[in-house]
Motif scaffolding. Structure first.
Motif, PDB file in Angstrom:
ATOM      1  N   ASP A  62      38.395  26.498  49.177  1.00  0.00           N
ATOM      2  CA  ASP A  62      38.562  27.613  47.777  1.00  0.00           C
ATOM      3  C   ASP A  62      37.406  27.925  47.117  1.00  0.00           C
ATOM      4  O   ASP A  62      37.386  27.758  47.014  1.00  0.00           O
ATOM      5  N   GLN A  63      36.084  27.350  47.866  1.00  0.00           N
ATOM      6  CA  GLN A  63      34.963  27.056  46.995  1.00  0.00           C
ATOM      7  C   GLN A  63      34.470  28.188  46.593  1.00  0.00           C
ATOM      8  O   GLN A  63      33.019  28.812  45.857  1.00  0.00           O
ATOM      9  N   ILE A  64      34.763  29.106  47.214  1.00  0.00           N
ATOM     10  CA  ILE A  64      33.758  31.171  47.211  1.00  0.00           C
ATOM     11  C   ILE A  64      34.090  31.415  46.044  1.00  0.00           C
ATOM     12  O   ILE A  64      35.161  31.344  45.626  1.00  0.00           O
ATOM     13  N   ALA A  65      32.924  31.480  45.464  1.00  0.00           N
ATOM     14  CA  ALA A  65      33.496  31.806  43.531  1.00  0.00           C
ATOM     15  C   ALA A  65      32.974  33.151  43.968  1.00  0.00           C
ATOM     16  O   ALA A  65      34.846  34.108  43.084  1.00  0.00           O
ATOM     17  N   VAL A  66      32.183  33.909  43.752  1.00  0.00           N
ATOM     18  CA  VAL A  66      32.149  35.619  44.328  1.00  0.00           C
ATOM     19  C   VAL A  66      31.531  36.072  45.034  1.00  0.00           C
ATOM     20  O   VAL A  66      31.170  35.676  45.112  1.00  0.00           O
ATOM     21  N   ARG A  67      32.019  37.094  45.334  1.00  0.00           N
ATOM     22  CA  ARG A  67      31.444  37.537  46.908  1.00  0.00           C
ATOM     23  C   ARG A  67      30.963  39.059  45.721  1.00  0.00           C
ATOM     24  O   ARG A  67      31.983  39.888  45.543  1.00  0.00           O
ATOM     25  N   TYR A  68      29.642  40.036  46.543  1.00  0.00           N
ATOM     26  CA  TYR A  68      30.162  41.119  46.645  1.00  0.00           C
ATOM     27  C   TYR A  68      30.564  42.196  47.562  1.00  0.00           C
ATOM     28  O   TYR A  68      30.856  41.879  47.892  1.00  0.00           O
ATOM     29  N   CYS A  69      30.765  43.044  47.096  1.00  0.00           N
ATOM     30  CA  CYS A  69      32.005  43.928  46.790  1.00  0.00           C
ATOM     31  C   CYS A  69      31.659  45.526  46.661  1.00  0.00           C
ATOM     32  O   CYS A  69      30.676  45.623  45.706  1.00  0.00           O
ATOM     33  N   ASP A  70      31.839  46.620  46.657  1.00  0.00           N
ATOM     34  CA  ASP A  70      31.456  47.657  46.509  1.00  0.00           C
ATOM     35  C   ASP A  70      32.745  48.100  44.947  1.00  0.00           C
ATOM     36  O   ASP A  70      33.416  47.129  44.991  1.00  0.00           O
ATOM     37  N   ILE A  71      32.418  49.736  44.485  1.00  0.00           N
ATOM     38  CA  ILE A  71      33.551  50.225  43.235  1.00  0.00           C
ATOM     39  C   ILE A  71      35.023  49.482  43.651  1.00  0.00           C
ATOM     40  O   ILE A  71      35.468  49.678  42.345  1.00  0.00           O
ATOM     41  N   ASN A  72      35.277  50.128  45.083  1.00  0.00           N
ATOM     42  CA  ASN A  72      36.964  50.170  45.149  1.00  0.00           C
ATOM     43  C   ASN A  72      36.954  48.467  46.427  1.00  0.00           C
ATOM     44  O   ASN A  72      37.753  48.313  46.135  1.00  0.00           O
ATOM     45  N   GLY A  73      36.620  47.593  46.118  1.00  0.00           N
ATOM     46  CA  GLY A  73      36.928  45.912  45.988  1.00  0.00           C
ATOM     47  C   GLY A  73      36.132  45.767  47.736  1.00  0.00           C
ATOM     48  O   GLY A  73      36.597  44.322  48.162  1.00  0.00           O
ATOM     49  N   GLU A  74      35.610  46.521  48.081  1.00  0.00           N
ATOM     50  CA  GLU A  74      35.990  46.449  50.045  1.00  0.00           C
ATOM     51  C   GLU A  74      34.822  45.232  50.177  1.00  0.00           C
ATOM     52  O   GLU A  74      33.354  45.832  49.754  1.00  0.00           O
ATOM     53  N   ILE A  75      34.826  44.483  50.361  1.00  0.00           N
ATOM     54  CA  ILE A  75      33.914  43.780  50.951  1.00  0.00           C
ATOM     55  C   ILE A  75      32.535  44.114  52.215  1.00  0.00           C
ATOM     56  O   ILE A  75      34.094  43.828  53.320  1.00  0.00           O
TER      57      ILE A  75
END
Lengths: 227, 77
Positions: free
Chosen positions: A159-172
């Motif tokens: 569970d080490q992935i801290a942050v992921r890029y997504c769009d304004i609605n949270g879709e990765i």
């Protein structure tokens, strides 16, 4: 709470970080890279910038600075260490966090606001932030996160992935991936989650008169966990 | 003594610069080019006189600084 921001030759987000930390109640000290000892601190920050002009590889020269041994010692004792942007690149080059940051996929320096989803489980950086999608700022040429498949699996299992890029609605998705990072990764923790390296700059978005105020949640949450 | 080192991106690691160079070469009518990988070349002058010692030392330098072994391979020439 006491914090230290390390200044390397070519750091340029050190003062922004100082302003942000002081705004949210840290007593911050600036520490020169040539020093050998970090003042007594609860938090150490490696700021953004272009340490040593990005020579050789981004962060590689700074990772051999005098102060870095103390940073490693502090981190290994469980101290909280944040590396933002160039600071993330320096953390990578010290080996404190896993992976590498390659040139952006489309070879462009990217400077814009982006949206991210943060990992809120069992870490002091994001755990109580209520907002699901944060609007932060990125400004980098080499933020294309890469690691081996084995390392990725280990990090996902821990569970080490801290942050992921997504769009304004949270879709990765690929559409919300600005730089080609594998799995849209914008930031990672070490195994114990006391170290956070990430490309987005929370210190640039700490006031509504700036383009976003979402960085405030990050600092407020962090401080609330340290009291 | 001069020791020469080449550092290249590992196989499978994305090399956006190499890709851009390849596309440019293709657009310049070098249509045979199907891949370019961009690396770095170092010339290291050392006071050591024994070539074996010098190369061993440079290997250590590669592992500690000149190459990032997560994404790069090195070759001492």
């Amino acid at each position: 709470m006491k914090s230290s921001v390390i200044i390397f030759p070519g750091s340029n987000c050190d003062r922004d970080m100082d302003v942000a930390l002081n705004k949210f109640g840290f007593k911050n000290k600036m520490v020169w890279h040539n020093d050998n000892v970090i003042p007594k601190s609860d938090l150490v920050v490696l700021p953004g910038g272009f340490s040593y002009g990005d020579y050789l590889r981004c962060g590689s020269i700074a990772a051999k600075s005098n102060i870095i041994n103390s940073v490693i010692e502090f981190a290994n004792k469980g101290g909280l260490v944040i590396g933002i942007c160039n600071g993330f690149q320096i953390l990578i080059e010290t080996g404190l966090v896993t992976g590498a940051l390659l040139r952006n996929k489309y070879l462009k320096f990217i400077c814009k606001n982006i949206f991210v989803k943060a990992n809120k489980s069992h870490n002091k950086y994001f755990n109580k932030i209520k907002k699901d999608v944060l609007e932060l700022h990125i400004a980098h040429n080499d933020g294309n996160y890469f690691c081996s498949e084995d390392d990725l699996k280990t990090m996902e299992d821990n569970d080490q992935i801290a942050v992921r890029y997504c769009d304004i609605n949270g879709e990765i998705s690929d559409n919300s991936n600005p730089n080609g990072s594998i799995q849209n990764i914008a930031g990672v923790f070490n195994k114990k989650k006391n170290i956070l390296g990430m490309m987005p700059h929370p210190e640039r978005v700490i006031d509504n008169c700036l383009s976003s105020n979402d960085g405030s949640y990050f600092f407020e949450n962090l401080l609330s966990n340290m009291k | 003594m001069k020791i020469k080192v080449i550092v290249t991106p590992k196989k499978g690691v994305l090399d956006p610069q190499g890709k851009a160079i390849q596309q440019t070469l293709n657009s310049m009518n070098f249509i045979d080019v199907n891949e370019v990988r961009q690396g770095k070349y170092f010339e290291i002058n050392t006071n050591l006189e024994d070539e074996k010692d010098a190369k061993k030392n440079v290997e250590d330098m590669c592992k500690k600084l000149l190459a990032n072994l997560v994404i790069e391979d090195f070759e001492i020439l």
